[in-house]
Design an enzyme around this catalytic site. Structure first.
Site, PDB file in Angstrom:
ATOM      1  N   SER A  62       3.742  -7.382 -10.345  1.00  0.00           N
ATOM      2  CA  SER A  62       4.779  -6.588 -11.017  1.00  0.00           C
ATOM      3  C   SER A  62       5.480  -7.342 -12.150  1.00  0.00           C
ATOM      4  O   SER A  62       5.687  -6.768 -13.221  1.00  0.00           O
ATOM      5  CB  SER A  62       5.796  -6.072 -10.007  1.00  0.00           C
ATOM      6  OG  SER A  62       5.179  -5.111  -9.191  1.00  0.00           O
ATOM      7  N   THR A  79       8.724  -4.388  -2.296  1.00  0.00           N
ATOM      8  CA  THR A  79       7.409  -4.365  -1.661  1.00  0.00           C
ATOM      9  C   THR A  79       7.539  -4.768  -0.192  1.00  0.00           C
ATOM     10  O   THR A  79       8.650  -4.900   0.334  1.00  0.00           O
ATOM     11  CB  THR A  79       6.395  -5.224  -2.458  1.00  0.00           C
ATOM     12  OG1 THR A  79       5.101  -5.032  -1.894  1.00  0.00           O
ATOM     13  CG2 THR A  79       6.734  -6.705  -2.456  1.00  0.00           C
ATOM     14  N   LYS A 139      10.667  -1.699   2.224  1.00  0.00           N
ATOM     15  CA  LYS A 139      10.868  -0.394   1.566  1.00  0.00           C
ATOM     16  C   LYS A 139      11.769   0.547   2.364  1.00  0.00           C
ATOM     17  O   LYS A 139      12.456   1.382   1.787  1.00  0.00           O
ATOM     18  CB  LYS A 139       9.518   0.277   1.309  1.00  0.00           C
ATOM     19  CG  LYS A 139       8.741  -0.464   0.249  1.00  0.00           C
ATOM     20  CD  LYS A 139       7.446   0.200  -0.074  1.00  0.00           C
ATOM     21  CE  LYS A 139       6.630  -0.718  -0.948  1.00  0.00           C
ATOM     22  NZ  LYS A 139       5.393  -0.160  -1.398  1.00  0.00           N
ATOM     23  N   ASN A 180      10.668   2.417  -3.247  1.00  0.00           N
ATOM     24  CA  ASN A 180      10.016   1.258  -3.879  1.00  0.00           C
ATOM     25  C   ASN A 180      10.628   0.915  -5.236  1.00  0.00           C
ATOM     26  O   ASN A 180      10.231  -0.064  -5.854  1.00  0.00           O
ATOM     27  CB  ASN A 180       8.507   1.467  -4.025  1.00  0.00           C
ATOM     28  CG  ASN A 180       8.154   2.318  -5.226  1.00  0.00           C
ATOM     29  OD1 ASN A 180       8.875   3.246  -5.562  1.00  0.00           O
ATOM     30  ND2 ASN A 180       7.056   2.010  -5.872  1.00  0.00           N
ATOM     31  N   ASP A 233       5.214   5.118  -5.445  1.00  0.00           N
ATOM     32  CA  ASP A 233       3.918   4.697  -4.889  1.00  0.00           C
ATOM     33  C   ASP A 233       2.948   5.860  -4.716  1.00  0.00           C
ATOM     34  O   ASP A 233       1.763   5.754  -5.037  1.00  0.00           O
ATOM     35  CB  ASP A 233       4.114   4.067  -3.502  1.00  0.00           C
ATOM     36  CG  ASP A 233       4.618   2.647  -3.592  1.00  0.00           C
ATOM     37  OD1 ASP A 233       4.354   1.972  -4.607  1.00  0.00           O
ATOM     38  OD2 ASP A 233       5.283   2.213  -2.634  1.00  0.00           O
ATOM     39  N   GLY A 258      -2.946   2.743   9.234  1.00  0.00           N
ATOM     40  CA  GLY A 258      -1.611   2.154   9.086  1.00  0.00           C
ATOM     41  C   GLY A 258      -0.536   3.221   9.105  1.00  0.00           C
ATOM     42  O   GLY A 258      -0.793   4.390   8.772  1.00  0.00           O
ATOM     43  N   ALA A 259       0.671   2.816   9.497  1.00  0.00           N
ATOM     44  CA  ALA A 259       1.766   3.776   9.661  1.00  0.00           C
ATOM     45  C   ALA A 259       3.084   3.208   9.146  1.00  0.00           C
ATOM     46  O   ALA A 259       4.154   3.596   9.596  1.00  0.00           O
ATOM     47  CB  ALA A 259       1.888   4.137  11.142  1.00  0.00           C
ATOM     48  N   GLY A 269       5.565   1.935   5.612  1.00  0.00           N
ATOM     49  CA  GLY A 269       6.212   2.648   4.519  1.00  0.00           C
ATOM     50  C   GLY A 269       5.229   3.294   3.556  1.00  0.00           C
ATOM     51  O   GLY A 269       5.406   4.463   3.164  1.00  0.00           O
ATOM     52  N   TYR A 318      -4.470  -5.030  -3.714  1.00  0.00           N
ATOM     53  CA  TYR A 318      -5.139  -5.249  -4.994  1.00  0.00           C
ATOM     54  C   TYR A 318      -5.342  -6.741  -5.230  1.00  0.00           C
ATOM     55  O   TYR A 318      -4.739  -7.580  -4.565  1.00  0.00           O
ATOM     56  CB  TYR A 318      -4.333  -4.644  -6.143  1.00  0.00           C
ATOM     57  CG  TYR A 318      -2.911  -5.168  -6.220  1.00  0.00           C
ATOM     58  CD1 TYR A 318      -1.885  -4.507  -5.559  1.00  0.00           C
ATOM     59  CD2 TYR A 318      -2.606  -6.333  -6.924  1.00  0.00           C
ATOM     60  CE1 TYR A 318      -0.585  -4.981  -5.613  1.00  0.00           C
ATOM     61  CE2 TYR A 318      -1.307  -6.810  -6.982  1.00  0.00           C
ATOM     62  CZ  TYR A 318      -0.309  -6.134  -6.321  1.00  0.00           C
ATOM     63  OH  TYR A 318       0.975  -6.618  -6.371  1.00  0.00           O
TER      64      TYR A 318
HETATM   65  P1  NDP Z   1       4.758  -2.048   6.217  1.00  0.00           P
HETATM   66  O1  NDP Z   1       5.214  -3.394   6.680  1.00  0.00           O
HETATM   67  O2  NDP Z   1       5.728  -0.938   6.113  1.00  0.00           O
HETATM   68  O3  NDP Z   1       3.555  -1.534   7.220  1.00  0.00           O
HETATM   69  C1  NDP Z   1       2.500  -2.374   7.527  1.00  0.00           C
HETATM   70  C2  NDP Z   1       1.449  -1.590   8.333  1.00  0.00           C
HETATM   71  O4  NDP Z   1       0.309  -2.453   8.456  1.00  0.00           O
HETATM   72  C3  NDP Z   1       1.856  -1.192   9.749  1.00  0.00           C
HETATM   73  O5  NDP Z   1       1.268   0.037  10.072  1.00  0.00           O
HETATM   74  C4  NDP Z   1       1.251  -2.317  10.597  1.00  0.00           C
HETATM   75  O6  NDP Z   1       0.921  -1.919  11.920  1.00  0.00           O
HETATM   76  C5  NDP Z   1      -0.026  -2.569   9.857  1.00  0.00           C
HETATM   77  N1  NDP Z   1      -0.596  -3.910  10.034  1.00  0.00           N
HETATM   78  C6  NDP Z   1      -0.078  -5.089   9.623  1.00  0.00           C
HETATM   79  N2  NDP Z   1      -0.921  -6.092   9.932  1.00  0.00           N
HETATM   80  C7  NDP Z   1      -1.989  -5.531  10.548  1.00  0.00           C
HETATM   81  C8  NDP Z   1      -3.184  -6.051  11.113  1.00  0.00           C
HETATM   82  N3  NDP Z   1      -3.464  -7.363  11.097  1.00  0.00           N
HETATM   83  N4  NDP Z   1      -4.066  -5.175  11.648  1.00  0.00           N
HETATM   84  C9  NDP Z   1      -3.805  -3.861  11.651  1.00  0.00           C
HETATM   85  N5  NDP Z   1      -2.673  -3.297  11.157  1.00  0.00           N
HETATM   86  C10 NDP Z   1      -1.774  -4.130  10.618  1.00  0.00           C
HETATM   87  O7  NDP Z   1       3.989  -2.305   4.830  1.00  0.00           O
HETATM   88  P2  NDP Z   1       3.886  -1.392   3.517  1.00  0.00           P
HETATM   89  O8  NDP Z   1       3.482  -0.029   3.915  1.00  0.00           O
HETATM   90  O9  NDP Z   1       5.105  -1.557   2.696  1.00  0.00           O
HETATM   91  O10 NDP Z   1       2.705  -2.126   2.698  1.00  0.00           O
HETATM   92  C11 NDP Z   1       1.379  -2.137   3.199  1.00  0.00           C
HETATM   93  C12 NDP Z   1       0.406  -2.685   2.146  1.00  0.00           C
HETATM   94  O11 NDP Z   1       0.391  -1.854   0.996  1.00  0.00           O
HETATM   95  C13 NDP Z   1       0.733  -4.087   1.644  1.00  0.00           C
HETATM   96  O12 NDP Z   1      -0.460  -4.821   1.654  1.00  0.00           O
HETATM   97  C14 NDP Z   1       1.220  -3.843   0.218  1.00  0.00           C
HETATM   98  O13 NDP Z   1       0.963  -4.968  -0.609  1.00  0.00           O
HETATM   99  C15 NDP Z   1       0.368  -2.660  -0.178  1.00  0.00           C
HETATM  100  N6  NDP Z   1       0.898  -1.830  -1.297  1.00  0.00           N
HETATM  101  C16 NDP Z   1       0.212  -1.720  -2.486  1.00  0.00           C
HETATM  102  C17 NDP Z   1       0.687  -0.918  -3.516  1.00  0.00           C
HETATM  103  C18 NDP Z   1      -0.059  -0.799  -4.806  1.00  0.00           C
HETATM  104  O14 NDP Z   1       0.542  -0.383  -5.788  1.00  0.00           O
HETATM  105  N7  NDP Z   1      -1.332  -1.074  -4.859  1.00  0.00           N
HETATM  106  C19 NDP Z   1       1.939  -0.185  -3.395  1.00  0.00           C
HETATM  107  C20 NDP Z   1       2.546  -0.312  -2.107  1.00  0.00           C
HETATM  108  C21 NDP Z   1       2.054  -1.131  -1.121  1.00  0.00           C
HETATM  109  P3  NDP Z   1       1.955  -2.101  13.164  1.00  0.00           P
HETATM  110  O15 NDP Z   1       2.833  -0.868  13.142  1.00  0.00           O
HETATM  111  O16 NDP Z   1       1.077  -2.143  14.355  1.00  0.00           O
HETATM  112  O17 NDP Z   1       2.718  -3.365  12.935  1.00  0.00           O
END
Ligand code: NDP
Length: 264
Positions: A17, A60, A64, A85, A100, A121-122, A124, A209
């Site tokens: 960013s 990020t 969020k 975000n 996003d 995944g679940a 933000g 990415y």
């Molecule tokens: P959150 O912390 O809100 O959520 C993370 C999620 O990942 C949860 O569902 C968690 O599961 C799961 N998780 C984490 N580690 C593991 C693992 N080892 N195995 C399986 N599941 C796992 O994160 P965000 O939603 O904010 O971000 C997620 C990703 O999205 C990041 O990598 C971020 O960089 C990327 N992103 C990219 C964007 C872009 O513009 N390209 C924009 C926004 C985000 P649990 O509930 O079990 O903990």
């Protein structure tokens, strides 16, 4: 007066960013700069934002939802999902947005006939994308490692599973929204399960990415058309930049300059 913007995250050193927004500010002669803040505790976000005298920020992983809580007012799509975000300092008030999901829709424009999506995944990002898919009348299924985060999706009547009770179907697109593969070499779910899922999917996308995640590597080995999160990043960045400059710059010019930063 020069404006200062920042991205908050943990980790944050990988974030593109700063280079994206600085490229726009510099090349379009907008008097601002953009830095990064490694924030450990999301509850300190609001205080840190104002102490730094920021005009705006991006948020990020994993802050969020904390960003949503920090706002005085949340506008548009972000208020539906409770995930922010982008923050704007509007006369001392913190206004929250979510760019996003629209960034992701921009990224998958080239995939055709997407009617049925599996979201891994679940967190933000998942919440934002899923709510946006529902607006497009796309059928959505969610699978997550742990159960606690699934209640949000159950309340929306979305079929949602943990790894243990997952039932496979056919999908037009499977999206990894987990952070598995971001700082490690983990797959977003167990190997047998991810193999089955990929064998039942037409397209694959990762929101991560800048690297070929183990998930995308597997899709590549199976000859499935895939894309990483770079175009989503570009899409959300353009929309956030428009908010940062209060729509004073032309969107096409923002896009051209921001896209250039991906070559640096
Ligand atoms: P959150 O912390 O809100 O959520 C993370 C999620 O990942 C949860 O569902 C968690 O599961 C799961 N998780 C984490 N580690 C593991 C693992 N080892 N195995 C399986 N599941 C796992 O994160 P965000 O939603 O904010 O971000 C997620 C990703 O999205 C990041 O990598 C971020 O960089 C990327 N992103 C990219 C964007 C872009 O513009 N390209 C924009 C926004 C985000 P649990 O509930 O079990 O903990």
């Amino acid at each position: 007066m020069k404006k200062l913007f920042a991205i908050f995250g943990n980790p944050v050193s990988h974030s593109r960013s700063p280079i994206m927004h600085n490229c726009v500010f510099k090349n379009l002669n907008y008097n601002a700069s953009y830095t990064r803040v490694h924030l450990l505790d999301g509850s300190k976000l609001r205080d840190t934002f104002f102490k730094l005298g920021l005009s705006g920020a991006n948020i990020t992983v994993p802050h969020k939802e904390a960003a949503y809580e920090a706002c005085d007012e949340v506008r548009g799509f972000a208020s539906t999902v409770g995930v922010v975000n982008t923050l704007i300092n509007e006369d001392g008030k913190l206004i929250g947005y979510n760019t996003d999901a629209d960034g992701f829709m921009y990224a998958i424009k080239e995939f055709e006939h997407i009617k049925n999506i599996l979201v891994l995944g679940a967190g933000g990002t998942s919440k934002a994308l899923v709510s946006r898919f529902l607006q497009e009348n796309i059928k959505v299924t969610v699978v997550n490692r742990s159960k606690s985060r699934l209640s949000y999706f159950k309340d929306l009547n979305i079929t949602s599973y943990t790894w243990e009770n997952f039932k496979l179907s056919k999908y037009d697109l499977v999206v990894n929204t987990t952070s598995a593969g971001l700082k490690d070499e983990n797959l977003p779910c167990p190997k047998d399960m991810i193999n089955e899922i990929l064998d039942s999917s037409s397209y694959v996308a990762d929101v991560i990415y800048g690297k070929l995640t183990p998930f995308l590597h597997l899709a590549q080995k199976k000859n499935i058309t895939y894309k990483d999160g770079a175009d989503m990043l570009l899409g959300q960045g353009i929309l956030a930049n428009e908010l940062f400059v209060n729509f004073e710059l032309n969107k096409k010019d923002i896009k051209v300059q921001m896209a250039k930063s991906f070559l640096l």
